[in-house]
Scaffold this motif. Structure first.
Motif, short mmCIF file in Angstrom:
data_model
loop_
_atom_site.label_atom_id
_atom_site.label_comp_id
_atom_site.label_asym_id
_atom_site.label_seq_id
_atom_site.Cartn_x
_atom_site.Cartn_y
_atom_site.Cartn_z
N ILE A 1 -19.13 7.63 7.66
CA ILE A 1 -18.76 6.30 7.17
C ILE A 1 -19.89 5.31 7.39
O ILE A 1 -20.22 4.51 6.50
N VAL B 1 -11.59 5.37 9.27
CA VAL B 1 -11.77 4.51 8.10
C VAL B 1 -11.46 3.06 8.46
O VAL B 1 -12.18 2.13 8.08
N LEU C 1 -14.19 3.84 2.94
CA LEU C 1 -13.48 5.06 2.59
C LEU C 1 -14.40 5.93 1.76
O LEU C 1 -14.71 5.60 0.61
N VAL D 1 -13.48 -1.01 2.43
CA VAL D 1 -12.06 -1.23 2.72
C VAL D 1 -11.95 -2.62 3.32
O VAL D 1 -12.60 -2.92 4.33
N ARG E 1 -7.64 -2.36 6.25
CA ARG E 1 -8.02 -1.83 7.56
C ARG E 1 -6.89 -2.01 8.58
O ARG E 1 -6.62 -1.13 9.40
N GLY F 1 -4.33 0.51 7.79
CA GLY F 1 -4.81 1.83 8.22
C GLY F 1 -4.70 2.01 9.72
O GLY F 1 -4.32 3.09 10.20
N VAL G 1 -5.27 3.56 1.10
CA VAL G 1 -6.10 4.15 0.05
C VAL G 1 -5.91 3.42 -1.27
O VAL G 1 -6.87 3.12 -2.00
#
Length: 704
Positions: free
Chosen positions: A369, A629, A635, A641, A646, A649, A675
């Motif tokens: 990432i 992520v 991502l 993102v 975030r 997530g 996503v």
């Protein structure tokens, strides 16, 4: 960074800047010791080799008097060397010049007269229980000493007191003031606890000083308890094995193999650092030492790739600490787990396997990432193919496989590591630059024992804590307090367990900031372990929970020894390096909670059958990926993102770790929302003509 040519033998003596060994010594749990030459050097080398041979012979021809007799002899061989090898380093007035500056310390280069006196006192007080000399109603040899348990003579108490004070001083010299202070706190509790109001949960009937010395000096839970048994029976053998493996060239081979394996990858620099940390963990059981070792070699590559110093330092520190969490050598506390729970060391390795995979999965995902978010430049690493390296030097893996194989066949860990040590020494002759000649073999034996001096002092002093806890019943009392604190917030059993685990995690993290990993585990197990067991947590899960949070002290601010070591290598700012380390090491903080708060979590320790193991592993891997992520803000395959996604997530990752059907379903839905939000954000960016991220220095190249 150029590495050796394809036909060049690996050379660990090649200079590096800074010197890994010297730099590592500054950031270990223990302080650096003296380096001796001349007659004193020969004396110390002879003593360390004698202790090494004693430990090796004891595996196959143990003393007929039993293991405690061996521990007495072992401590008598090791403790005097602590006072010779480690300076007092006291801030005395005459050590400063008139302007206040510190004078050069002569005691840092050679033992002083007080050091020799303390070494002699240590030898006498350690050997006193086994000396066949009658002194009035005292002495008389080992059997007579044991017969006086609970009825020590004044001379027995005096000798035990001397050993108590010497162990506290040995811990101060090797680890600093905090552990001796903790030991004195427990000692004070044992002596003065009877004066506390009996209405207090931690009050006890009270112990006089003679009873305390008897518990320390002449019981199986004191100085000669399980921690010292582990140091003398396991740790010393594994440090000797690590020294032999290192001198045979294995350390350099592991780093070069990592570089060769990823040399054509876009994220070769980051992957090399992570893989090196994992492989070097087989040689070094120290997070700070591994961090410095891999950093000295891979930091130039990371810098060339465009990694900021702080981010590279965080990656190096997290990968280095993984050495203590990774099979087949997990560090001293893992052997204590095996002894406390009465299981084989192979079982402990099995419990650590899935969490180790998840830990490194989190680091690797963060590396990928970071490379995409920050535009890390591809770096061409000049090295040979991994297959040629494996063909020439792959024999370094054989001794590691032998340890695992012999453990699987039912051989004891001590015999397995001795066999692996002999094999590693024999295989060293396949490379003429690293042959373990008699002189180098002596160096390996001496280095192995030197590496266990501080650990032995810590383990023996831990007997003060365990004996006091056993005699006063502090463990159950502290467990009741911890549980009642959680019950004050909720009456639901699941919530009480979760809150207790969180409180325990915080307490263990704070404890680990002050004392070395081994002592942190011992204290945590006798104080916090009973609370988890009382709430129905399985013993393996409770022990591994305490183990992981004891280890994580090396990456927890504000001490974070591994992060400090990484910052010293990269030159990065210290506090940002610590926070980057926390980001990379996030799975190590969360996975232990997963296998404590839910029965399904036992699958992460390989317990409960294939279905439970598979479900726990897959769901936890998804959780680690989602958290990576959320922490990294990118991502792979999609792009940036945003903050709302975030946060969703992060909530998804934490919910998935509950490992029960309803939380897993909720977590999966939240992950899908993250996503979806990232896809919407990407589409919006495309419609507005926003540029897509490209790596620095490579315009137009998409690395999503």
């Amino acid at each position: 960074m150029p590495l050796p040519a394809e036909d060049a033998p690996l050379d660990p003596t090649r200079p590096a800047t800074p010197d890994p060994r010297e730099l590592a010594a500054q950031f270990e749990d223990e302080k650096p010791g003296r380096t001796f030459t001349g007659p004193i050097g020969l004396l110390l080398t002879g003593a360390t080799v004698a202790v090494a041979l004693l430990a090796l012979v004891q595996v196959f021809a143990p003393f007929s008097q039993g293991s405690k007799y061996y521990l007495i002899i072992f401590l008598a061989g090791v403790l005097p060397m602590v006072f010779l090898a480690y300076p007092a380093d006291l801030p005395l007035p005459w050590r400063r010049t008139p302007t206040g500056e510190r004078r050069p310390d002569a005691d840092r280069t050679r033992p002083t007269a007080p050091d020799w006196v303390l070494a002699g006192a240590a030898l006498v007080s350690c050997l006193y229980p086994v000396l066949p000399v009658t002194i009035g109603d005292a002495g008389g040899g080992y059997d007579a000493f044991l017969d006086r348990q609970g009825l020590l003579t004044p001379l027995d108490v005096a000798m035990g007191t001397v050993l108590l004070l010497l162990l506290l001083e040995a811990c101060r010299r090797t680890t600093g003031w905090i552990l001796p202070a903790v030991c004195l706190l427990f000692l004070g509790y044992g002596y003065y606890g009877g004066l506390l109001p009996q209405s207090l949960p931690v009050a006890h009937a009270g112990l006089d000083f003679g009873q305390l010395v008897d518990a320390f000096y002449n019981s199986d839970s004191g100085f000669y308890g399980t921690p010292l048994d582990v140091a003398a029976s396991y740790i010393v053998l594994f440090t000797i094995y690590g020294a032999v493996l290192d001198l045979s060239g294995a350390g350099r081979f592991f780093v070069e193999l990592s570089a060769a394996a990823f040399r054509r990858s876009r994220t070769a620099a980051g992957r090399t650092a992570v893989a090196s940390g994992f492989l070097l963990g087989t040689v070094s059981g120290s997070g700070a030492a591994t961090t410095v070792s891999i950093g000295a070699v891979t930091w130039p590559v990371l810098r060339k790739a465009g990694y900021p110093a702080e981010r590279a330092g965080g990656m190096l520190a997290a990968a280095g600490v993984g050495a203590i969490l990774s099979p087949p050598t997990l560090g001293a506390a893992a052997f204590i787990i095996a002894e406390y729970l009465g299981v084989s060391y192979l079982q402990v390795l099995g419990w650590a396997t899935v969490p180790t995979v998840l830990y490194y999965l989190g680091i690797l995902l963060s590396v990928e990432i970071d490379a995409r978010r920050s535009g890390v430049r591809p770096v061409v690493i000049d090295t040979t193919s991994p297959w040629r390296l494996l063909g020439r030097f792959g024999y370094h893996f054989l001794s590691l496989l032998v340890i695992t194989g012999l453990l699987a066949l039912g051989l004891s860990a001590t015999k397995a590591v001795v066999a692996a040590t002999v094999l590693a020494a024999a295989l060293s002759f396949l490379d003429r630059r690293h042959r373990l000649t008699p002189a180098r073999l002596v160096q390996a034996l001496s280095s192995g024992v030197r590496g266990v001096l501080a650990v032995t002092a810590v383990c023996a002093a831990a007997g003060i804590i365990t004996a006091t806890t056993t005699k006063t019943g502090l463990g159950p009392q502290a467990a009741a307090l911890l549980i009642s604190g959680a019950q004050a917030l909720s009456s639901d059993p699941a919530v009480v367990l979760a809150l207790t685990a969180l409180l325990a995690a915080v307490a263990l993290t704070l404890l680990g900031l002050a004392v070395p990993v081994t002592a942190s585990f011992v204290i945590g197990w006798v104080i916090i372990g009973p609370a988890l067991l009382d709430l129905g947590v399985a013993a393996p899960a409770a022990a591994m929970f305490v183990f992981y949070f004891a280890v994580l002290s090396e990456v927890s601010p504000p001490t974070a020894l591994a992060a400090v070591a990484a910052a010293a290598v990269t030159g990065g700012r210290l506090v940002p390096t610590m926070w980057q380390t926390l980001r990379y090491a996030l799975p190590a903080y969360l996975i232990p909670l997963a296998f404590v708060i839910t029965p399904t979590g036992l699958g992460l320790l390989g317990i409960g059958g294939p279905e439970r193991i598979a479900v726990a592993g897959v769901v936890s891997a998804l959780s680690v990926a989602v958290l990576a992520v959320a922490a990294g803000g990118w991502l792979p395959g999609i792009g940036p993102v945003g903050t709302p996604e975030r946060l969703v997530g992060a909530l998804a990752g934490l919910t998935l770790l509950w490992l029960e059907p309803v939380p897993v379903t909720v977590g999966a839905v939240l992950a899908a929302l993250m996503v979806g939000g990232a896809l919407v954000r990407r589409g919006a960016a495309g419609r507005t003509g926003a540029p897509r991220a490209v790596p620095s220095g490579h315009p137009g190249e998409d690395i999503q």
